[in-house]
Design a protein around this motif. Structure first.
Motif, PDB file in Angstrom:
ATOM      1  N   SER A 116      15.157  12.638  -4.071  1.00 20.88           N
ATOM      2  CA  SER A 116      15.845  11.625  -4.877  1.00 20.88           C
ATOM      3  C   SER A 116      16.538  12.265  -6.086  1.00 20.88           C
ATOM      4  CB  SER A 116      14.845  10.585  -5.367  1.00 20.88           C
ATOM      5  OG  SER A 116      14.017  11.143  -6.366  1.00 20.88           O
ATOM      6  N   ALA A 133      15.507  12.944  -8.766  1.00 19.02           N
ATOM      7  CA  ALA A 133      14.564  12.685  -9.854  1.00 19.02           C
ATOM      8  C   ALA A 133      15.109  13.120 -11.209  1.00 19.02           C
ATOM      9  CB  ALA A 133      13.210  13.355  -9.580  1.00 19.02           C
ATOM     10  N   LEU A 134      16.390  12.878 -11.455  1.00 18.99           N
ATOM     11  CA  LEU A 134      16.941  13.153 -12.787  1.00 18.99           C
ATOM     12  C   LEU A 134      16.453  12.063 -13.734  1.00 18.99           C
ATOM     13  CD1 LEU A 134      20.534  14.163 -11.699  1.00 18.99           C
ATOM     14  CD2 LEU A 134      18.720  15.675 -12.495  1.00 18.99           C
ATOM     15  N   PHE A 135      16.178  12.435 -14.981  1.00 20.32           N
ATOM     16  CA  PHE A 135      15.626  11.473 -15.930  1.00 20.32           C
ATOM     17  C   PHE A 135      16.745  10.597 -16.488  1.00 20.32           C
ATOM     18  CE2 PHE A 135      12.596  15.183 -16.664  1.00 20.32           C
ATOM     19  CZ  PHE A 135      11.768  14.759 -15.652  1.00 20.32           C
ATOM     20  N   PRO A 136      16.695   9.280 -16.225  1.00 19.50           N
ATOM     21  CA  PRO A 136      17.813   8.420 -16.619  1.00 19.50           C
ATOM     22  C   PRO A 136      17.934   8.245 -18.128  1.00 19.50           C
ATOM     23  CG  PRO A 136      16.033   7.114 -15.675  1.00 19.50           C
ATOM     24  CD  PRO A 136      15.655   8.557 -15.487  1.00 19.50           C
ATOM     25  N   ILE A 151      23.281  10.561 -17.079  1.00 16.52           N
ATOM     26  CA  ILE A 151      23.151  10.785 -15.644  1.00 16.52           C
ATOM     27  C   ILE A 151      23.944   9.732 -14.863  1.00 16.52           C
ATOM     28  CG2 ILE A 151      21.497  10.868 -13.732  1.00 16.52           C
ATOM     29  CD1 ILE A 151      21.452  13.249 -15.718  1.00 16.52           C
ATOM     30  N   ALA A 152      23.923   8.489 -15.370  1.00 14.27           N
ATOM     31  CA  ALA A 152      24.594   7.394 -14.668  1.00 14.27           C
ATOM     32  C   ALA A 152      26.105   7.606 -14.589  1.00 14.27           C
ATOM     33  CB  ALA A 152      24.282   6.073 -15.363  1.00 14.27           C
ATOM     34  N   ARG A 162      25.425  15.157  -9.804  1.00 15.79           N
ATOM     35  CA  ARG A 162      23.978  14.998 -10.008  1.00 15.79           C
ATOM     36  C   ARG A 162      23.224  16.091  -9.283  1.00 15.79           C
ATOM     37  NH1 ARG A 162      22.880   8.486  -9.693  1.00 15.79           N
ATOM     38  NH2 ARG A 162      24.694   7.979 -10.939  1.00 15.79           N
ATOM     39  N   ARG A 167      18.675  22.232 -13.374  1.00 12.83           N
ATOM     40  CA  ARG A 167      17.422  21.904 -14.056  1.00 12.83           C
ATOM     41  C   ARG A 167      16.253  22.676 -13.446  1.00 12.83           C
ATOM     42  NH1 ARG A 167      14.926  15.850 -14.049  1.00 12.83           N
ATOM     43  NH2 ARG A 167      14.488  16.470 -11.917  1.00 12.83           N
TER      44      ARG A 167
END
Lengths: 297, 354
Positions: B85, B87-90, B133-134, B141, B148
């Protein structure tokens, strides 16, 4: 909240005020809201300007004396106490419910369901039962202090109720299930890989919880705080059973004025004042809480 | 001297009654990119999570270099991982996402910022540090997630189907880019995928998994040319898999036809049952009839699928159906119902023990 705002925004963009068939769909909820919510509120607002008649009830008038009277130290201090108590209970309730809901997600669906059913059944208890149960539980004769004596933690049994802590316990007991049920849907949508990603980047489970889970869930947390705050403002039985007179909230005083003093105009003025103050606080929370826009991945 | 970056010994993982990973032994050399390849539910993701420390093995040991990391919690393993997914921090900006691990480690703000910028340049996105991120596209992404995971300069780089969310064209581009990045950094990497084309594109070494067990380990071409068993032959590309009986040391019998092979697996005697595997592109088809012989069969064209870039011929030889892929320019002048001669070259026939 966001879902509620969207249709309004869409209608505003339409600019023209032509009546469309879908607008007719709104007449039913609109009428219900008018009859059962706005109507009584309008009556209460009107009564708050009425004149009380000694020995009788009240008569229509347009006076500000009811509002003038509540601007005394007694009522303002009481208002401050009520608002502080509700804020404290909201903070306690969310800080207990949030980790609880987070840990609940690690259980199997079966256990999650059992917990939610249990919490729902707690909601079915009446406020009176909850208040009296806590008062027994915290009493000197039959309360929890006897267990502490038996364990050797205390020398002799003491009474914890009535008192401020007992009052907070009673409030928390009523609000905790609501808070969990409020946080649960959002928490169940939290991507478990977020925490795992934090773990692979060197964060301990505690650090991942505070640096990833809490900030990601900021909006539901703010929503739950507001819900508990508003919900507890209206509680008037628990302070009388679990608190001492100095711990009575504005809701207790409103009940007292309306029922025992037969001063409905003043009770109405207090209620309007409480409503306006809490709305102002909620608006402030939105301004502060919603300032940092959070993108959804 | 240790040349293995990662070594798994007898790794087994059970979830209740289900055995997700069943006795896996594996050594991965330093600097290579290995692919865990298999169908969904084969245990490849579980194996990756065991290596990352997100699951604890029921049995077995995991060594990273010289160190036994089996009992080390995930946050002490210092591995870079890209999640399915992403898993980036929103709630964090791009730069803050990339610098998260550095912040946990306690690096100063200026160092974090500089390192994040370097990593963004590494993934060719120097201008997005302060975005949310959005505000990023899927491919962007992807790159942020890769940057990261590399922030701590980990010894081991783990990727759990990281490209599955991208559309086909972008995915192919990212496969090549990611492989080039891995080669440039020389970082030991493991990629989990169910896409054999992705594995063939990127892997130095493919680990084929099925039902929690390693089926075969080898270079992409080894796996393709010399599949170890029927599962691998079927899963990697397409293959004609024919039940056969060993006739002698150089021949097998398939439905009455005799077919010559170069070699047989050890321990197969005459009369033993086996599976014959031949790739469709190795099956030659010519117009006309031919004398039946070792590896020559007569048949009829059952169906022709011409999709432009290749032609697929379905040929029935008695009870046997063979599929042949030929380039358009070599397409024999045959149509449905025509008699043809089929040749199965001995060098292309692989016999798989059962």
């Amino acid at each position: 909240m966001t879902a509620g705002a969207a249709p309004g925004a869409a209608a505003g963009r339409g600019a023209t005020l032509r009546l469309r068939p879908r607008h007719l769909l709104l007449t039913y909820p609109g009428a219900m809201l008018g009859v059962f919510f706005l109507g009584p509120f309008g009556i209460m607002l009107a009564v708050s300007f009425f004149q009380r008649v000694e020995g009788a009830f009240y008569e229509p008038a347009f006076v500000f004396s009811n509002y003038a009277r509540l601007l005394s130290d007694l009522f303002l201090n009481n208002l401050a106490f009520s608002l502080s108590l509700s804020m404290l209970v909201a903070a306690v309730s969310v800080s207990l419910a949030f980790p609880f809901t987070y840990l609940l997600m690690r259980l199997s669906v079966r256990w999650q369901t059992l917990w939610l059913v249990f919490l729902l059944s707690v909601l079915s208890l009446s406020e009176v039962i909850v208040a009296f149960s806590w008062s027994v539980l915290l009493s000197k004769t039959a309360g929890v202090s006897n267990v502490f004596v038996w364990l050797g933690l205390l020398d002799s049994p003491t009474s914890y109720a009535p008192g401020f802590i007992a009052e907070v316990f009673g409030y928390g007991y009523l609000t905790l299930p609501y808070t969990v049920l409020m946080l649960y849907p959002q928490m169940s949508r939290l991507d478990p890989e977020l925490v795992e990603a934090a773990r692979t980047m060197g964060a301990s489970p505690q650090r991942a919880f505070f640096s990833v889970v809490v900030p990601t869930m900021r909006q539901p947390i703010v929503a739950a705080l507001i819900l508990v705050f508003v919900f507890t403002l209206g509680i008037y039985l628990i302070p009388q059973i679990l608190g001492q007179p100095q711990h009575w909230t504005l809701s207790v005083l409103i009940t007292d004025q309306a029922i025992y003093q037969s001063n409905v105009p003043f009770a109405s003025a207090l209620a309007v004042f409480l409503l306006v103050t809490s709305l102002a606080l909620i608006a402030l929370t939105f301004v502060l809480g919603g300032r940092q826009r959070v993108g959804r991945a | 001297m240790h040349t293995e970056a990662l070594s798994l010994q007898g790794i087994t993982k059970r979830f209740g009654d289900v055995t997700a990973v069943d006795g896996v032994d594996l050594d991965l050399p330093r600097g290579e990119l290995a692919c865990f390849l298999g169908p969904s539910g084969c245990g490849k993701t579980t194996l990756l999570r065991l290596i990352a420390g997100l699951e604890a093995p029921t049995r077995g040991r995991i060594h990273l270099g010289r160190d036994d990391i089996t009992d080390l919690p995930a946050h002490r393993r210092k591995l870079g991982m890209v999640f399915q997914s992403l898993a980036l921090f929103p709630h964090l900006s791009v730069a803050e996402n990339i610098a998260y691990s550095l912040r946990v480690r306690g690096d100063a703000k200026r160092d974090r910022r500089q390192k994040a910028q370097e990593l963004l340049e590494l993934v060719q996105m120097p201008d997005v540090a302060d975005r949310h991120i959005a505000q990023l596209s899927g491919g962007q992404r992807q790159r942020v997630a890769i940057a990261r995971a590399l922030a701590l300069e980990p010894e081991l780089f783990l990727l759990d189907e990281p490209l599955s969310a991208l559309d086909a064209k972008l995915r192919e581009e990212m496969q090549i880019e990611l492989k080039l990045l891995q080669q440039r950094l020389g970082i030991t990497s493991i990629l989990v995928t169910h896409d054999q084309r992705e594995a063939m594109t990127m892997a130095d070494r493919v680990v084929v998994l099925n039902a929690g067990r390693v089926q075969q380990v080898g270079t992409p071409l080894e796996i393709y040319r010399r599949p170890a068993n029927a599962f691998v032959a079927d899963f990697i590309g397409t293959s004609n898999l024919l039940r056969c009986e060993v006739a002698d040391g150089t021949r097998v019998r398939v439905h009455g036809h005799t077919i010559a092979v170069d070699s047989l697996p050890d321990g197969l005697r005459a009369g033993a049952g086996a599976t014959l595997s031949i790739r469709p592109e190795d099956v030659r088809v010519q117009a006309g009839t031919a004398a039946e012989g070792d590896g020559r069969l007569g048949g009829t064209v059952a169906f022709v699928r011409d999709v432009g870039q290749s032609v697929e011929l379905y040929v029935d030889c008695g009870e046997l159906r063979l599929i042949s892929h030929v380039p358009p320019r070599d397409k024999p002048a045959v149509g449905q119902g025509d008699a043809v001669a089929v040749e199965l070259p001995a060098a292309a026939c692989t016999v798989l023990a059962q």
